[in-house]
Design a protein around this motif. Sequence first.
Motif, short mmCIF file in Angstrom:
data_model
loop_
_atom_site.label_atom_id
_atom_site.label_comp_id
_atom_site.label_asym_id
_atom_site.label_seq_id
_atom_site.Cartn_x
_atom_site.Cartn_y
_atom_site.Cartn_z
N GLU A 15 -0.88 3.37 -8.40
CA GLU A 15 -1.54 2.06 -8.25
C GLU A 15 -0.93 1.04 -9.21
O GLU A 15 -0.61 1.37 -10.36
CB GLU A 15 -3.04 2.19 -8.54
CG GLU A 15 -3.82 2.97 -7.50
CD GLU A 15 -3.93 2.24 -6.17
OE1 GLU A 15 -4.14 1.01 -6.17
OE2 GLU A 15 -3.79 2.90 -5.12
N HIS A 16 -0.79 -0.19 -8.73
CA HIS A 16 -0.32 -1.30 -9.57
C HIS A 16 -1.31 -2.45 -9.46
O HIS A 16 -1.97 -2.60 -8.44
CB HIS A 16 1.06 -1.77 -9.10
CG HIS A 16 2.16 -0.80 -9.37
ND1 HIS A 16 2.31 0.35 -8.63
CD2 HIS A 16 3.14 -0.79 -10.31
CE1 HIS A 16 3.35 1.04 -9.11
NE2 HIS A 16 3.87 0.37 -10.12
N LYS B 175 0.84 -1.21 0.00
CA LYS B 175 0.00 0.00 0.00
C LYS B 175 0.87 1.25 0.00
O LYS B 175 0.57 2.23 -0.68
CB LYS B 175 -0.91 0.01 1.23
CG LYS B 175 -2.18 -0.77 1.04
CD LYS B 175 -3.24 -0.29 2.00
CE LYS B 175 -4.53 -1.03 1.75
NZ LYS B 175 -5.54 -0.75 2.77
N ARG C 147 4.74 -4.20 -9.75
CA ARG C 147 5.41 -3.42 -8.68
C ARG C 147 6.92 -3.64 -8.73
O ARG C 147 7.69 -2.71 -8.55
CB ARG C 147 4.89 -3.83 -7.30
CG ARG C 147 3.73 -3.03 -6.85
CD ARG C 147 3.27 -3.32 -5.45
NE ARG C 147 1.86 -2.94 -5.42
CZ ARG C 147 0.85 -3.76 -5.61
NH1 ARG C 147 1.06 -5.05 -5.75
NH2 ARG C 147 -0.38 -3.31 -5.65
N ASP D 250 2.30 1.78 -3.46
CA ASP D 250 1.36 2.38 -4.41
C ASP D 250 1.09 3.85 -4.09
O ASP D 250 0.87 4.66 -5.01
CB ASP D 250 0.06 1.58 -4.45
CG ASP D 250 0.21 0.27 -5.24
OD1 ASP D 250 1.35 -0.05 -5.66
OD2 ASP D 250 -0.80 -0.43 -5.44
#
Length: 277
Positions: free
Chosen positions: A159-160, A151, A166, A154
């Motif tokens: 966001e991924h 989290k 990632r 991101d």
Amino acid sequence: MEVVKLDLNCIKNTYKKRPCDSHKGTHGHALLIAGSTDKMGATIIASRACLRSGVGLLTVVFYPENKSVLFNSIPEAMYANSCVISDSSPYQAIGIGPGIGVDEVSLQYIYELYENKLPVIFDADALNLIAKYKIDWKKFNFRFVLTPHLKEFDRLFGEHDSESERRTTAIQKAKDLNCVIVLKGHKTFITDGIHTFENTTGNSGLAKGGSGDALTGMITSFLAQGYTTLESAILGVYLHGLAADITLQTQSEESMLITDVIENIGLAFKSLNSEIQ
Ligand SMILES: NC(=O)C1=CN([C@@H]2O[C@H](COP(=O)(O)OP(=O)(O)OC[C@H]3O[C@@H](n4cnc5c(N)ncnc54)[C@H](O)[C@@H]3O)[C@@H](O)[C@H]2O)[C@@H](O)CC1
Ligand SMILES: Nc1ncnc2c1ncn2[C@@H]1O[C@H](COP(=O)(O)OP(=O)(O)O)[C@@H](O)[C@H]1O
Ligand SMILES: [Mg+2]
């Protein structure tokens, strides 16, 4: 890019045995900025893990109302008020973030780091502060390690959809920012943009609040002892997981506390030393 398994062989080449004629000055002085009034546990966990990982001296930034509890629970540490980063000459490394919150008071620590030259590990709310206030990475003129869980990752880099995406971003960002990124999870991924490692130690007993705070303390300790950012990340992640695996001899994944894991960092070092001779 080949992902190297972070196992005992890797660690053997990184870890340096403690010389028998050393003194506390040989092993560095770490500065830890962790915790707040309602997250004092983060201070205690990170500090204990830092001390158990070999640092010569540790200074912890404290909230005045926590002072007596901290003195009682970690008498080995020294305490300093908040204006310490600006005079960082006594220290060799800084660990910042667990439990510090993301308000403007904590933001001041990030601004103070603009003048800093010591290696730094940014974790938890330090990462959240950088994301929230869109801090310019170019302001950091020192070597640093980032230890986000997914989290936090991101929040920093967008966001991924998958872990493999990632990892690709982590390699690119580590290269661009000239830093080491530790993407934490079941199989923690470490990269400096050139090398990549996947950890082989650790278990789901670590899937509890405070586990990452301990890792921050350990990596801070290795940075203060003079290991490079990549070496510190590798040693911290491997030994943190190994201590958790050793804890399974006396606890289950359910019952394990990060406090138990920290008490077993010593056995993790012993097992490493027995392999080296
Ligand atoms: N005793 C203490 O004082 C403690 C203080 N803590 C501090 O509390 C602050 C908040 O940290 P949090 O990390 O809880 O908050 P965050 O909001 O950043 O993240 C928490 C959530 O992230 C998700 N997550 C994390 N790792 C994941 C993974 N590998 N896979 C999938 N989901 C994942 C989970 O859903 C989890 O509930 C930090 O500053 C932290 O250092 C925590 O470490 C807990 C203990
Ligand atoms: N299932 C798991 N297997 C191995 N390691 C884990 C597992 N779950 C969590 N961990 C480790 O525990 C730590 C959790 O860190 P973090 O999410 O920052 O916790 P916190 O902020 O609550 O201290 C990381 O080092 C992560 O790799
Ligand atoms: Mg964390």
